[in-house]
Design a protein around this motif. Structure first.
Motif, PDB file in Angstrom:
ATOM      1  N   SER A   1      31.555  48.165  47.949  1.00 54.68           N
ATOM      2  CA  SER A   1      30.978  48.829  49.112  1.00 54.68           C
ATOM      3  C   SER A   1      31.345  49.116  50.049  1.00 54.68           C
ATOM      4  CB  SER A   1      29.776  47.558  49.044  1.00 54.68           C
ATOM      5  OG  SER A   1      28.821  47.951  49.769  1.00 54.68           O
TER       6      SER A   1
ATOM      7  N   GLU B   1      21.215  45.023  45.301  1.00 51.74           N
ATOM      8  CA  GLU B   1      21.781  45.781  44.128  1.00 51.74           C
ATOM      9  C   GLU B   1      22.299  47.385  43.989  1.00 51.74           C
ATOM     10  OE1 GLU B   1      21.233  44.572  40.799  1.00 51.74           O
ATOM     11  OE2 GLU B   1      20.816  42.529  41.920  1.00 51.74           O
ATOM     12  N   LYS B   2      22.672  47.913  45.154  1.00 49.24           N
ATOM     13  CA  LYS B   2      22.841  48.507  45.464  1.00 49.24           C
ATOM     14  C   LYS B   2      24.496  48.824  45.546  1.00 49.24           C
ATOM     15  CE  LYS B   2      23.851  53.384  47.979  1.00 49.24           C
ATOM     16  NZ  LYS B   2      24.915  53.218  47.928  1.00 49.24           N
ATOM     17  N   ASP B   3      24.656  47.096  46.791  1.00 49.64           N
ATOM     18  CA  ASP B   3      26.099  47.387  47.303  1.00 49.64           C
ATOM     19  C   ASP B   3      27.057  46.931  45.449  1.00 49.64           C
ATOM     20  OD1 ASP B   3      26.094  47.790  49.286  1.00 49.64           O
ATOM     21  OD2 ASP B   3      24.658  45.725  49.522  1.00 49.64           O
TER      22      ASP B   3
ATOM     23  N   GLN C   1      26.036  47.753  42.193  1.00 49.72           N
ATOM     24  CA  GLN C   1      26.588  49.229  41.666  1.00 49.72           C
ATOM     25  C   GLN C   1      28.005  49.482  42.202  1.00 49.72           C
ATOM     26  OE1 GLN C   1      25.164  49.091  38.745  1.00 49.72           O
ATOM     27  NE2 GLN C   1      23.966  47.805  38.788  1.00 49.72           N
ATOM     28  N   ASP C   2      28.020  49.211  43.178  1.00 49.57           N
ATOM     29  CA  ASP C   2      29.094  50.295  44.300  1.00 49.57           C
ATOM     30  C   ASP C   2      30.145  49.099  43.300  1.00 49.57           C
ATOM     31  OD1 ASP C   2      27.773  51.956  44.823  1.00 49.57           O
ATOM     32  OD2 ASP C   2      27.457  50.920  47.295  1.00 49.57           O
TER      33      ASP C   2
END
Length: 478
Positions: free
Chosen positions: A300, A345-347, A349-350
């Motif tokens: 991220s 959670e996005k970080d 997933q990155d």
């Protein structure tokens, strides 16, 4: 409790959490005995070899048994909490030994010494000697001071010390692989990292001494050396006698030219500093291994900015592309941290997606452990619950296992030049060694006349996620 996970490798050269004990000397040769254990990174193990040399010159011989030592040393790591907990446990065990055998001196070396000197000496009274990474030359005088009952301390950091003139004593060496330190300290201020505070500012060792040490190792039969530094790509030294500037690429070339039979590896690279010049140098010389450890830490860009890594997700991907372009068969491994401050959670997933993009052969994977004194400890709140950190780490570990297995499956049917390093852990009927890409290969000895330190061509016939399985395909070592 923090967790370290390593996927895709049977033999971990960093030897995290393991002890390394020195060889036996002739017991009649030295007036006193020392015992040393090392924890953490390869740099610590290399430092222990410098310490062994200093002690030998002062009349200390090495022993494998702490019980018979006059001096017990622990070379420590502060990079993560678990490492410090392990060292504390050992120090308490050694303290009990000291209670039974009066006169034993106990010393702490390295990064914990730099960070926790007062606690170790005064609050817990665990040690007699505390020596920072730049003060090993003062060990003889500190030992003399401690022998009088005084607490002996030197944790001063230096802007010049590289120990370039000290010939390390190779501890527990297999006579094949050796570390050669090319620089000390670090100028990168990654917010999670304690190294700049425990090892000081970056300084490069002179290239003449590096090449001379490497040549000496080859003359003694060593077949592989690893050039060590916190950030090898920023190596920089000026040879005033020749009016020549030595970059890391030029240093790599100088060492590679010692002999085509001497393999050259290096660790660690920083994504912002590794250059095309380095990549083209690797591609040019067969004996510079096609393997780069390129820590990403997070996928991220937001996390990378908080970590002060000074590159973005896109920069890292472009660097991977460049490596693959110039060295198509290059192995790439990485370091990854789960659960850094404010990670979403996005970080996360990155991070998983950049692992897939990089197709890492192996990774060192951790969940974030706040280290006192770091920029992150001062600026950010460690706000990710440990349960979430562990879950994210497990997802990273699981993905790396898949990537490692996929990478190994791509090698099925390929033939590699392998340096035999010794018997396989599982069977004395098998050799193990590594290819240029740093992958472990095990293969039957058969009736071939090979021995450790020989090169041999091996065809891959099977694999696990951690190991390639092969068979010898030629009749003569090369």
């Amino acid at each position: 409790m923090e967790m370290l996970a390593i996927a895709g490798k049977e033999h971990d050269e960093s030897r995290q959490g393991e002890t390394l004990k020195p060889f036996e000397n002739d017991p009649n040769q030295y007036r006193k005995r020392f015992y040393i254990e090392s924890y953490g990174c390869a740099m610590n193990f290399a430092d222990s070899e410098v310490v062994a040399s200093i002690l030998n010159h002062e009349g200390f011989g090495a022993t494998r048994l702490a019980e018979e030592a006059d001096l017990i040393l622990v070379n420590t790591c502060s990079i993560r909490e678990k490492a410090e907990q392990t060292v504390r446990k050992r120090l308490h065990e050694f303290r009990k030994l000291k209670e039974k055998r009066k006169g034993i001196l106990i010393g702490v070396l390295g990064c914990m010494a730099e960070r926790l000197k007062s606690q170790l000496l005064e609050e817990e009274k665990l040690v007699d000697i505390v020596v920072g990474p730049d003060a090993y030359r003062s060990l003889p005088s500190l030992i003399s001071e401690a022998e009088t009952g005084q607490k002996a301390v030197n944790v001063l950091l230096s802007r010049e010390e590289t120990y370039a003139d000290i010939s390390p004593i190779r501890i527990d060496s297999n006579g094949i692989n050796a570390f050669v330190s090319i620089m000390r300290g670090c100028n990168n201020m990654c917010s999670f990292c304690v190294v700049p505070f425990t090892r000081g500012r970056e300084r490069s060792r002179d290239a003449v001494s590096i090449v001379a040490e490497s040549q000496d190792l080859f003359n003694k039969g060593y077949k592989e050396i690893t050039l060590l530094g916190q950030n090898v790509d920023s190596y920089y030294w000026i040879d005033e006698a020749k009016d020549e500037t030595i970059t890391f690429a030029r240093l790599l070339e100088k060492v590679a030219l010692i002999s085509p039979d001497l393999r050259v590896r290096f660790s660690t690279s920083h994504p912002k500093d590794i250059t095309d010049e380095v990549l083209y140098t690797i591609a040019k010389y067969e004996n510079i291994c096609n393997y780069i450890h390129l820590p990403v830490q997070s996928g991220s860009t937001r996390m990378l900015q908080l970590m002060n890594r000074t590159y973005t997700r896109e920069w890292y991907k472009a660097k991977v592309d460049r490596i693959r372009e110039i060295i198509p068969d290059c192995g790439i491994s990485s370091d990854i941290i789960a659960g850094f401050c404010t990670e979403t959670e996005k970080d996360h997933q990155d991070t998983l997606s950049i692992m897939e993009y990089g197709r890492f052969d192996m990774s060192y994977m951790y969940f974030y452990s706040e280290r006192p004194g770091t920029l992150a400890a001062r600026r950010y709140t460690d706000d990710i619950p440990e349960t979430v950190k562990k879950r994210r780490l497990q997802e990273i570990v699981d993905l790396q296992g898949i990537l490692s297995h996929q990478s190994n499956q791509l090698d099925l049917g390929k033939t590699f030049k392998v340096l035999i390093e010794g018997n396989s852990k599982k069977s004395d009927a098998q050799w193990y060694g590594r290819n240029s890409q740093n992958k472990v290969i095990v293969f039957p000895k058969g009736n071939h006349p090979y021995k450790p330190a020989d090169y041999v061509m091996v065809k891959v016939v099977d694999c696990t996620k951690a190991t390639l399985v092969g068979e010898i395909v030629d009749n003569l070592a090369i």
